[in-house]
Design an enzyme around this catalytic site. Structure first.
Site, short mmCIF file in Angstrom:
data_model
loop_
_atom_site.label_atom_id
_atom_site.label_comp_id
_atom_site.label_asym_id
_atom_site.label_seq_id
_atom_site.Cartn_x
_atom_site.Cartn_y
_atom_site.Cartn_z
N HIS A 1 -4.05 -17.30 -5.09
CA HIS A 1 -4.90 -16.50 -4.21
C HIS A 1 -6.17 -17.21 -3.77
CE1 HIS A 1 -6.62 -16.28 -8.13
NE2 HIS A 1 -7.70 -15.72 -7.64
N ASP A 2 -6.41 -18.41 -4.28
CA ASP A 2 -7.60 -19.18 -3.86
C ASP A 2 -7.25 -20.34 -2.94
OD1 ASP A 2 -9.29 -17.66 -5.51
OD2 ASP A 2 -9.08 -19.04 -7.20
N GLU B 1 -7.17 -20.95 -16.46
CA GLU B 1 -7.53 -21.60 -15.19
C GLU B 1 -8.53 -22.68 -15.56
OE1 GLU B 1 -9.35 -20.65 -10.80
OE2 GLU B 1 -10.30 -19.90 -12.59
N ASP C 1 -1.76 -1.28 -3.82
CA ASP C 1 -2.06 -0.53 -5.05
C ASP C 1 -0.91 -0.63 -6.05
OD1 ASP C 1 -0.14 1.40 -4.04
OD2 ASP C 1 -1.75 2.05 -2.69
N ASP D 1 -4.14 3.89 2.70
CA ASP D 1 -5.57 3.61 2.87
C ASP D 1 -5.83 2.15 3.26
OD1 ASP D 1 -5.04 2.31 0.52
OD2 ASP D 1 -6.60 3.30 -0.66
N ASN E 1 -0.29 4.52 -0.23
CA ASN E 1 -0.89 5.80 0.21
C ASN E 1 -1.64 5.70 1.53
OD1 ASN E 1 -2.99 4.29 -0.66
ND2 ASN E 1 -3.89 5.86 -1.98
N ASP F 1 0.84 -1.19 0.00
CA ASP F 1 0.00 0.00 0.00
C ASP F 1 0.88 1.24 0.00
OD1 ASP F 1 -1.91 1.95 0.39
OD2 ASP F 1 -2.16 1.50 2.54
N ASP G 1 -9.39 -16.50 -16.36
CA ASP G 1 -10.20 -16.97 -15.25
C ASP G 1 -11.29 -17.94 -15.72
OD1 ASP G 1 -10.76 -16.39 -12.32
OD2 ASP G 1 -12.73 -15.97 -13.17
N ASP H 1 -4.90 -10.55 -15.66
CA ASP H 1 -5.98 -11.51 -15.42
C ASP H 1 -7.13 -11.15 -16.35
OD1 ASP H 1 -7.61 -13.45 -13.93
OD2 ASP H 1 -6.20 -13.08 -12.29
#
Ligand code: ISL
Ligand code: CA
Length: 552
Positions: A319-320, A249, A29, A25, A23, A21, A202, A98
């Protein structure tokens, strides 16, 4: 047009929300990614696969796209994206985006128009059907959505059901409509013109639905009737015109199907992710390591035998999936050794190798409490279980299951250092940071020559020194029935690479055929001070690994 550069490549997957990150928040990013390019370069990866960074209402963290040509404001701007790709390319790192085109977000303009009625230009962009039953309010078939409930949602405005294989905010596109296929080709070309080097597609195997949806069996959308036609058309209109990697995928695809749809001569996919080795085992058998290792090896070794004209993709995490530690190798005292042993077992296989962010640090599953989960899949499962009559009995089982398998384990923020929030953000992180970050973080490993991070760098160095053999050499399982050790050889001409990896917390030995017991044998990589002594029965320490180069 294709140089097939990816056959030499190691690709690093970035989940932008959780990487860095810039910035404050609390959300990773694009500028955060750009700031870490030196880290990626030092690691030695050849390309990045970036999980979706397009405009999205984030029902499924960006896998629900509302504008394919815009960057999600939380992640930055198109200028930030351009700066990022320029910097990646300047450092010799390619970029795979992706491509999520089985479905869009329900907030995409196409869907907003489509749902208005049957008489608009986008009417046929999605899969609309009349309901059944006396009042027309029964779904057209019994398909279930991946995130729970029926795969059909009734839309009052249009008076019909639409199909969504994932959440109801992810309506499936109608690929039988040639306009939809043209839109997808245009989107691909838009990004290819901007310089991207390929796509990770995907659930691409789900795009062609069976002709008659009423009563269709539930798996009949996997490589459906027109699948090859649609993919080949897209390859011709877009992918094959550039020097791309197209990796699909491929949920639900078996070995024979994979060989067929990644055959170079077919002009479909270059390679694909299968899921056999990451299929979920019952939680009760989770700790039966040796049985599980034999199964794991059987699957991995079989996929190494994909025919010459096809090409494998090898990975342990994404990520899954939960973290590979403790899933495939012991945690606790042996965590560092097992992370290295797993790395060695992966990186010398035939195929494009994928590393998921944090894998190179040995990041582990997180100790989530019920209220910590953020993934739509877990959140929906918890909500559904809570509303059932036996919630009190069911919940502990569900929470135990999620503690092993939730997708959030992979999504906790990257652990950069031992400062506040692991150096990921100066704000409040969008998802819990794993409390083990003071022990497991990149800065600590950077400063320690025997860290997992350094091991990955060395392993990628060996890989690039031996790349011809790793790309084209034969794959020979070694002592394949061994319950504790994953071992194989790669051979080409007079050269052999021998890879020995214990994934067991006990001392164990591996049987080596005489052909590997040569004088001219050099240790290339290992995770302990003392390398194993090669004999007919070679003893390895718990979670020890060693890679040898042998010249005949
Ligand atoms: O994650 C899964 C099981 O835990 C899979 O069933 C997963 O949903 C499936 O592999 C499809 O995944 C892809 O498409 C989904 C998205 O949520 C995943 O993140 C993505 O990788 C819908 O776009
Ligand atoms: Ca941010």
């Amino acid at each position: 047009m294709k140089s097939r550069w990816y056959k030499n490549a190691v690709i690093y997957q970035i989940y932008p929300r959780s990487f860095c990150d810039s910035n404050g928040d609390g959300i990773g990013d694009l500028n955060g990614i750009t700031s870490k390019i030196p880290y990626l370069k030092e690691l030695g990866v050849n390309a990045v696969w970036l999980s979706p960074c397009y405009a999205s209402p984030n029902d499924d963290n960006g896998y629900d796209i509302s504008d394919y040509r815009a960057i999600m404001p939380e992640f930055g701007t198109m200028e930030d994206w351009e700066r990022m790709i320029t910097a990646l390319h300047a450092n010799g790192i390619r970029l795979i985006m992706d491509l999520v085109v089985n479905h869009t977000s329900d907030e995409h303009r196409w869907f907003q128009e489509s749902k208005k009625g049957r008489e608009n230009p986008y009417s046929d962009y999605y899969i609309w059907r009349d309901g059944t039953g006396p009042d027309g309010r029964t779904p057209p078939n019994n398909w279930r959505a991946c995130f729970g409930g029926s795969a059909w949602e009734y839309c009052e405005e249009r008076g019909q059901f639409y199909l969504h294989l994932f959440s109801k905010k992810q309506p499936d596109l109608n690929w039988d409509n040639p306009q939809v296929r043209q839109e997808v080709a245009n989107i691909c070309n838009f990004w290819l013109e901007k310089g991207v080097d390929g796509f990770r597609c995907d659930v691409i195997t789900y795009i062609s639905k069976p002709e008659n949806l009423y009563g269709a069996p539930s798996s009949s959308f996997v490589v459906g009737p027109n699948w090859k036609k649609y993919i080949r058309e897209l390859a011709e209109a877009s992918w094959d015109r550039y020097d791309t990697l197209i990796v699909g995928e491929a949920t639900g695809i078996d070995f024979d199907r994979a060989a067929e749809i990644t055959d170079e001569r077919e002009h479909l996919l270059d390679t694909l992710f299968h899921f056999e080795h990451v299929a979920q085992l019952p939680v009760c058998s989770y700790n039966q390591r040796s049985t599980n290792l034999r199964r794991f090896k059987r699957i991995l070794f079989r996929w190494q035998t994909l025919p010459r004209a096809s090409w494998p993709a090898v990975y342990y995490e994404n990520h899954d999936q939960p973290r590979s530690i403790p899933r495939f190798a012991p945690s606790g005292a042996f965590r560092e050794r097992s992370a290295k042993s797993l790395a060695a077992s992966l990186l010398f296989q035939r195929g494009t190798a994928f590393i998921y962010q944090g894998q190179e640090l040995g990041m582990t599953n997180a100790p989530f409490r019920e209220e910590d989960y953020r993934d739509i899949q877990a959140v929906n499962q918890i909500k559904a279980a809570r509303s059932r009559p036996f919630a009190r009995i069911e919940m502990p089982f569900l929470l135990r299951y999620l503690s092993h398998y939730s997708r959030d384990h992979a999504r906790t923020p990257m652990q950069w250092n031992d400062g506040p929030n692991a150096g990921f953000t100066t704000g409040k992180p969008w998802l819990m940071i794993n409390p083990n970050y003071p022990q497991i973080n990149a800065a600590e490993q950077e400063n320690r020559a025997d860290s997992i991070l350094h091991f990955y760098r060395q392993a990628l160095g060996v890989r690039s020194d031996w790349i011809d053999l790793i790309r084209d050499g034969s794959f020979v399982p070694v002592d394949p029935k061994n319950k504790n050790i994953l071992a194989y050889a790669r051979r080409q001409g007079r050269r052999t690479l021998l890879v020995l990896c214990s994934l067991s917390p006990k001392k164990s030995s591996v049987r080596l055929p005489a052909e590997y017991l040569k004088e001219n044998c050099k240790l290339l990589l290992g995770n302990m001070e003392q390398a194993p002594v090669l004999r007919e029965k070679t003893l390895l320490q718990p979670c020890q690994c060693a890679v040898f180069g042998i010249e005949d």
